[in-house]
Design a protein around this motif. Structure first.
Motif, PDB file in Angstrom:
ATOM      1  N   ASP A  81       4.453  -3.219   2.840  1.00 52.69           N
ATOM      2  CA  ASP A  81       5.389  -4.271   2.525  1.00 52.69           C
ATOM      3  C   ASP A  81       4.507  -4.956   1.099  1.00 52.69           C
ATOM      4  O   ASP A  81       5.023  -5.921   0.562  1.00 52.69           O
ATOM      5  N   GLY A  82       3.443  -4.255   0.701  1.00 51.87           N
ATOM      6  CA  GLY A  82       2.775  -4.654  -0.678  1.00 51.87           C
ATOM      7  C   GLY A  82       2.278  -6.084  -0.478  1.00 51.87           C
ATOM      8  O   GLY A  82       2.221  -6.758  -1.387  1.00 51.87           O
ATOM      9  N   ALA A  83       1.719  -6.319   0.773  1.00 50.15           N
ATOM     10  CA  ALA A  83       1.300  -7.622   0.776  1.00 50.15           C
ATOM     11  C   ALA A  83      -0.346  -7.611   0.135  1.00 50.15           C
ATOM     12  O   ALA A  83      -0.943  -6.644  -0.228  1.00 50.15           O
ATOM     13  N   SER A  84      -0.747  -9.061  -0.249  1.00 44.07           N
ATOM     14  CA  SER A  84      -1.856  -9.305  -0.772  1.00 44.07           C
ATOM     15  C   SER A  84      -3.100  -9.407   0.070  1.00 44.07           C
ATOM     16  O   SER A  84      -2.832  -9.645   1.395  1.00 44.07           O
ATOM     17  N   TRP A  85      -4.354  -8.982  -0.004  1.00 45.48           N
ATOM     18  CA  TRP A  85      -5.538  -8.953   0.783  1.00 45.48           C
ATOM     19  C   TRP A  85      -5.724 -10.518   1.205  1.00 45.48           C
ATOM     20  O   TRP A  85      -5.632 -11.475   0.302  1.00 45.48           O
ATOM     21  N   PRO A  86      -5.531 -10.594   2.424  1.00 46.91           N
ATOM     22  CA  PRO A  86      -5.973 -12.318   2.995  1.00 46.91           C
ATOM     23  C   PRO A  86      -7.193 -12.683   2.284  1.00 46.91           C
ATOM     24  O   PRO A  86      -8.162 -12.216   2.289  1.00 46.91           O
ATOM     25  N   ALA A  87      -6.956 -14.010   1.874  1.00 46.19           N
ATOM     26  CA  ALA A  87      -8.069 -14.630   1.177  1.00 46.19           C
ATOM     27  C   ALA A  87      -9.275 -15.023   2.367  1.00 46.19           C
ATOM     28  O   ALA A  87     -10.520 -14.934   2.033  1.00 46.19           O
ATOM     29  N   GLU A  88      -8.865 -15.206   3.565  1.00 49.84           N
ATOM     30  CA  GLU A  88      -9.815 -15.570   4.666  1.00 49.84           C
ATOM     31  C   GLU A  88     -10.867 -14.260   5.234  1.00 49.84           C
ATOM     32  O   GLU A  88     -11.432 -14.520   5.720  1.00 49.84           O
ATOM     33  N   VAL A  89     -10.350 -13.007   4.724  1.00 50.40           N
ATOM     34  CA  VAL A  89     -10.945 -11.941   5.209  1.00 50.40           C
ATOM     35  C   VAL A  89     -11.766 -11.449   4.199  1.00 50.40           C
ATOM     36  O   VAL A  89     -11.323 -10.944   3.004  1.00 50.40           O
ATOM     37  N   PRO A  90     -13.084 -11.113   4.575  1.00 48.91           N
ATOM     38  CA  PRO A  90     -14.146 -10.533   3.352  1.00 48.91           C
ATOM     39  C   PRO A  90     -13.369  -9.252   3.092  1.00 48.91           C
ATOM     40  O   PRO A  90     -13.085  -8.563   3.784  1.00 48.91           O
ATOM     41  N   ARG A  91     -13.822  -8.869   1.447  1.00 49.64           N
ATOM     42  CA  ARG A  91     -13.171  -7.670   1.250  1.00 49.64           C
ATOM     43  C   ARG A  91     -14.202  -6.737   1.789  1.00 49.64           C
ATOM     44  O   ARG A  91     -15.334  -6.722   1.490  1.00 49.64           O
ATOM     45  N   VAL A  92     -13.706  -5.425   1.993  1.00 51.09           N
ATOM     46  CA  VAL A  92     -14.767  -4.451   2.406  1.00 51.09           C
ATOM     47  C   VAL A  92     -14.144  -3.025   1.640  1.00 51.09           C
ATOM     48  O   VAL A  92     -12.941  -2.891   1.260  1.00 51.09           O
ATOM     49  N   PRO A  93     -14.834  -2.075   1.611  1.00 48.21           N
ATOM     50  CA  PRO A  93     -14.598  -0.823   0.939  1.00 48.21           C
ATOM     51  C   PRO A  93     -13.231  -0.289   1.860  1.00 48.21           C
ATOM     52  O   PRO A  93     -13.425  -0.205   3.296  1.00 48.21           O
ATOM     53  N   HIS A  94     -12.261   0.282   1.116  1.00 46.40           N
ATOM     54  CA  HIS A  94     -11.103   0.645   1.997  1.00 46.40           C
ATOM     55  C   HIS A  94     -10.207   1.464   0.927  1.00 46.40           C
ATOM     56  O   HIS A  94     -10.418   1.274  -0.392  1.00 46.40           O
ATOM     57  N   HIS A  95      -9.245   2.324   1.578  1.00 45.08           N
ATOM     58  CA  HIS A  95      -8.136   2.843   0.757  1.00 45.08           C
ATOM     59  C   HIS A  95      -6.715   2.268   1.140  1.00 45.08           C
ATOM     60  O   HIS A  95      -6.710   1.697   2.321  1.00 45.08           O
ATOM     61  N   GLN A  96      -6.005   2.132   0.342  1.00 45.42           N
ATOM     62  CA  GLN A  96      -4.498   1.455   0.629  1.00 45.42           C
ATOM     63  C   GLN A  96      -3.562   2.436   0.351  1.00 45.42           C
ATOM     64  O   GLN A  96      -3.599   3.286  -0.790  1.00 45.42           O
ATOM     65  N   VAL A  97      -2.455   2.343   1.317  1.00 48.67           N
ATOM     66  CA  VAL A  97      -1.338   3.380   1.007  1.00 48.67           C
ATOM     67  C   VAL A  97      -0.200   2.497   1.414  1.00 48.67           C
ATOM     68  O   VAL A  97      -0.350   1.845   2.164  1.00 48.67           O
ATOM     69  N   THR A  98       0.785   2.919   0.962  1.00 53.61           N
ATOM     70  CA  THR A  98       2.416   2.327   1.102  1.00 53.61           C
ATOM     71  C   THR A  98       3.064   3.024   2.425  1.00 53.61           C
ATOM     72  O   THR A  98       4.164   2.482   2.877  1.00 53.61           O
ATOM     73  N   SER A  99       2.665   4.236   2.704  1.00 58.84           N
ATOM     74  CA  SER A  99       3.355   4.927   3.859  1.00 58.84           C
ATOM     75  C   SER A  99       2.706   5.931   4.229  1.00 58.84           C
ATOM     76  O   SER A  99       1.602   6.423   3.763  1.00 58.84           O
ATOM     77  N   LEU A 100       2.821   6.503   5.806  1.00 60.36           N
ATOM     78  CA  LEU A 100       2.100   7.393   6.325  1.00 60.36           C
ATOM     79  C   LEU A 100       2.226   8.801   5.635  1.00 60.36           C
ATOM     80  O   LEU A 100       1.419   9.778   5.574  1.00 60.36           O
ATOM     81  N   ALA A 101       3.651   8.878   5.258  1.00 61.43           N
ATOM     82  CA  ALA A 101       3.752  10.033   4.337  1.00 61.43           C
ATOM     83  C   ALA A 101       3.052  10.419   3.041  1.00 61.43           C
ATOM     84  O   ALA A 101       2.277  11.685   2.689  1.00 61.43           O
ATOM     85  N   GLU A 102       2.604   9.441   2.302  1.00 61.34           N
ATOM     86  CA  GLU A 102       1.568   9.388   1.305  1.00 61.34           C
ATOM     87  C   GLU A 102       0.299   9.728   1.888  1.00 61.34           C
ATOM     88  O   GLU A 102      -0.628  10.361   1.320  1.00 61.34           O
ATOM     89  N   LEU A 103      -0.078   9.162   2.943  1.00 63.05           N
ATOM     90  CA  LEU A 103      -1.595   9.432   3.569  1.00 63.05           C
ATOM     91  C   LEU A 103      -1.454  10.921   4.136  1.00 63.05           C
ATOM     92  O   LEU A 103      -2.749  11.328   4.209  1.00 63.05           O
ATOM     93  N   GLU A 104      -0.350  11.555   4.513  1.00 58.48           N
ATOM     94  CA  GLU A 104      -0.217  12.746   4.886  1.00 58.48           C
ATOM     95  C   GLU A 104      -0.892  13.856   4.066  1.00 58.48           C
ATOM     96  O   GLU A 104      -1.819  14.794   4.390  1.00 58.48           O
ATOM     97  N   GLY A 105      -0.387  13.673   2.942  1.00 55.32           N
ATOM     98  CA  GLY A 105      -1.018  14.722   1.763  1.00 55.32           C
ATOM     99  C   GLY A 105      -2.426  14.511   1.257  1.00 55.32           C
ATOM    100  O   GLY A 105      -2.936  15.725   1.240  1.00 55.32           O
ATOM    101  N   MET A 106      -2.920  13.281   1.493  1.00 52.50           N
ATOM    102  CA  MET A 106      -4.358  12.824   1.310  1.00 52.50           C
ATOM    103  C   MET A 106      -5.089  13.618   2.254  1.00 52.50           C
ATOM    104  O   MET A 106      -6.013  14.152   2.117  1.00 52.50           O
TER     105      MET A 106
END
Length: 245
Positions: free
Chosen positions: A211-236
């Motif tokens: 849904d294109g949400a923003s990173w919650p302010a209360e959660v410390p930022r950590v290294p990660h990758h972001q996708v909007t669908s599992l189809a996008e992730l499948e190719g990766m």
């Protein structure tokens, strides 16, 4: 920057379940309504005293009184039903039967989920390529959905006595996968439980942010990758698996 590309080698992929592989919207509400109907028919004294909101409030009270089971949604729901039955005058074998019948109809209805369109294609693509695991804080059972063939292992907070983002969950997953944490990609929709937890343990965390949400302010930022669908992730993932061979 905390967003980073995934990197080879990838030898295992683990998935959260609710809101990652399937939509849980309205499912728990429906399951609680089914449970309430069973109580009205079979145990009317309980239903007369506790509606769905009343049972929810009772579970919250039980969780406060017994924090040791607060992570275990199955134990907590059973304990709430038992407390309700006791307060309505049930005891002994009749009380045990009430808890079992009410919980079972809830659990069956709780599995009336709708898979996202991109879930099964990804799971099928990963079959035989890498170790695949399911990690859930809930009480969903992939076997009850007939999906056990897609997973090499499944872990739940109910089984482990701990819930994501606890290191115990991800450590157990790494042990089951039989590969180092850095070679595992964990995919989930929950920033705190899935992304923060997996990244902190050293896994490659993927935030499925449909849904294109923003990173919650209360959660410390950590290294990660972001996708909007599992189809996008499948190719990766398929590209990473080929690079890992």
């Amino acid at each position: 920057m905390s967003t980073q590309p995934l990197r080879p080698p990838v030898k295992a992929v683990t998935f959260d379940l609710d809101f990652t592989l399937w939509d849980l919207t309205g499912v728990l509400h429906h399951a609680e309504a089914v449970c309430q109907g069973l109580l009205e028919q079979r145990y009317p004294e309980v239903a007369a005293r506790f509606d769905r909101d009343g049972l929810r409030a009772l579970r919250n009270t039980v969780a406060e009184e017994t924090p040791a089971i607060a992570h275990d949604v199955t134990a907590l729901r059973r304990a709430g039903l038992r407390r309700a039955g006791e307060l309505a005058g049930y005891h002994g074998g009749e009380l045990d039967q009430l808890v079992e019948e009410a919980f079972e109809v809830f659990l069956e209805a709780r599995h009336a989920v709708t898979l996202y369109d991109d879930s099964l294609p990804l799971l099928r693509a990963l079959q035989g390529q890498v170790r695949v695991g399911a990690l859930t804080n809930g009480n969903a059972e992939v076997a009850r959905l007939g999906m056990e063939g897609y997973f090499d292992f499944a872990l739940s907070a109910v089984e482990l006595g701990a819930a994501k983002p606890s290191h115990l969950v991800f450590e157990t997953a790494a042990n089951r996968a039989g590969v180092p944490a850095s070679q595992i990609v964990h995919v989930g929709d929950d920033v705190h439980s899935d992304v923060y937890g997996a990244s902190n343990f050293g896994m490659q965390a993927v935030w499925l942010n449909r849904d294109g949400a923003s990173w919650p302010a209360e959660v410390p930022r950590v290294p990660h990758h972001q996708v909007t669908s599992l189809a996008e992730l499948e190719g990766m993932l398929l590209g990473l698996i080929r690079a890992s061979a």
